[in-house]
Design an enzyme around this catalytic site. Sequence first.
Site, short mmCIF file in Angstrom:
data_model
loop_
_atom_site.label_atom_id
_atom_site.label_comp_id
_atom_site.label_asym_id
_atom_site.label_seq_id
_atom_site.Cartn_x
_atom_site.Cartn_y
_atom_site.Cartn_z
CG ASP A 190 -17.73 -3.38 -21.69
OD1 ASP A 190 -16.58 -2.98 -21.88
OD2 ASP A 190 -18.44 -2.98 -20.76
CE LYS A 194 -17.93 0.45 -24.90
NZ LYS A 194 -18.51 0.74 -23.57
P1 IMP Z 1 -19.68 -7.88 -21.24
O1 IMP Z 1 -20.04 -9.21 -20.66
O2 IMP Z 1 -18.91 -7.01 -20.28
O3 IMP Z 1 -18.98 -7.97 -22.60
O4 IMP Z 1 -21.07 -7.10 -21.38
C1 IMP Z 1 -21.60 -6.74 -22.59
C2 IMP Z 1 -22.95 -6.10 -22.32
O5 IMP Z 1 -22.79 -4.92 -21.54
C3 IMP Z 1 -23.59 -5.65 -23.63
O6 IMP Z 1 -24.39 -6.64 -24.19
C4 IMP Z 1 -24.37 -4.42 -23.19
O7 IMP Z 1 -25.67 -4.81 -22.74
C5 IMP Z 1 -23.59 -3.86 -22.03
N1 IMP Z 1 -22.72 -2.75 -22.48
C6 IMP Z 1 -21.38 -2.74 -22.54
N2 IMP Z 1 -20.92 -1.55 -23.00
C7 IMP Z 1 -22.01 -0.78 -23.23
C8 IMP Z 1 -22.20 0.58 -23.73
O8 IMP Z 1 -21.28 1.34 -24.09
N3 IMP Z 1 -23.50 0.99 -23.83
C9 IMP Z 1 -24.57 0.22 -23.49
N4 IMP Z 1 -24.43 -1.05 -23.03
C10 IMP Z 1 -23.15 -1.54 -22.89
#
Ligand code: IMP
Length: 185
Positions: free
Chosen positions: A114, A142
């Site tokens: 994300d 994403k």
């Molecule tokens: P980042 O550090 O923002 O990249 O966080 C990634 C984490 O956020 C992933 O491992 C998921 O646990 C959670 N996450 C991000 N997007 C989604 C989604 O659309 N559905 C469910 N979990 C998400």
Amino acid sequence: MSVNASTADPRLEGRAVRRIVYDAPAIAKRVKELGAEITAAYPDGELLVLGLLKGSFIFLSDLVREINRPLQVDFLVASSYGDNTVSSGNVRLVYDPETRLEGKHILLVEDIVDTGRTLNRLMDLLRARNPRSLEICALLHKHIAEELKYDTRFIGYDAPHEFLVGYGLDHAESFRHLPYIASLQ
Ligand code: IMP
Ligand code: MG
């Protein structure tokens, strides 16, 4: 609104699916392709597949069965501290793999990228342990991770910018066990 068979899915706690983004046969086909890609990418050396818990647990268990070469499996549990509603980028390891990383090919398996903040910190930590190589495999990406310093070498799907659940992905710890990936109403 069209009636969707999954609306009546007893796993959904009364929630309705807006749409099924990837169904189980599509996921199985894509995971098989990823496994073949990964098999070809590592012709030699020791391979350690590191699953980031909890989100990767279903993806990882399917993926490793499609990788046709010797490998070992371990897990990482990371926790963000500080503000827990926003990914703060302050990540610490709650469970640290007991396996030695030095000299091995490390493949870090993540459910979804994300913001990329979690991965940035984890990759910094893992790189400091002198692996032979260090790559990321994410089921979903994403492509909004402007902060991600590292390439994601293996990607299952370029995900839509919706909140997705199922196949390991949760909303407040529910829905991880759905065999498909969906966005909810
Ligand atoms: P980042 O550090 O923002 O990249 O966080 C990634 C984490 O956020 C992933 O491992 C998921 O646990 C959670 N996450 C991000 N997007 C989604 C989604 O659309 N559905 C469910 N979990 C998400
Ligand atoms: Mg989560």
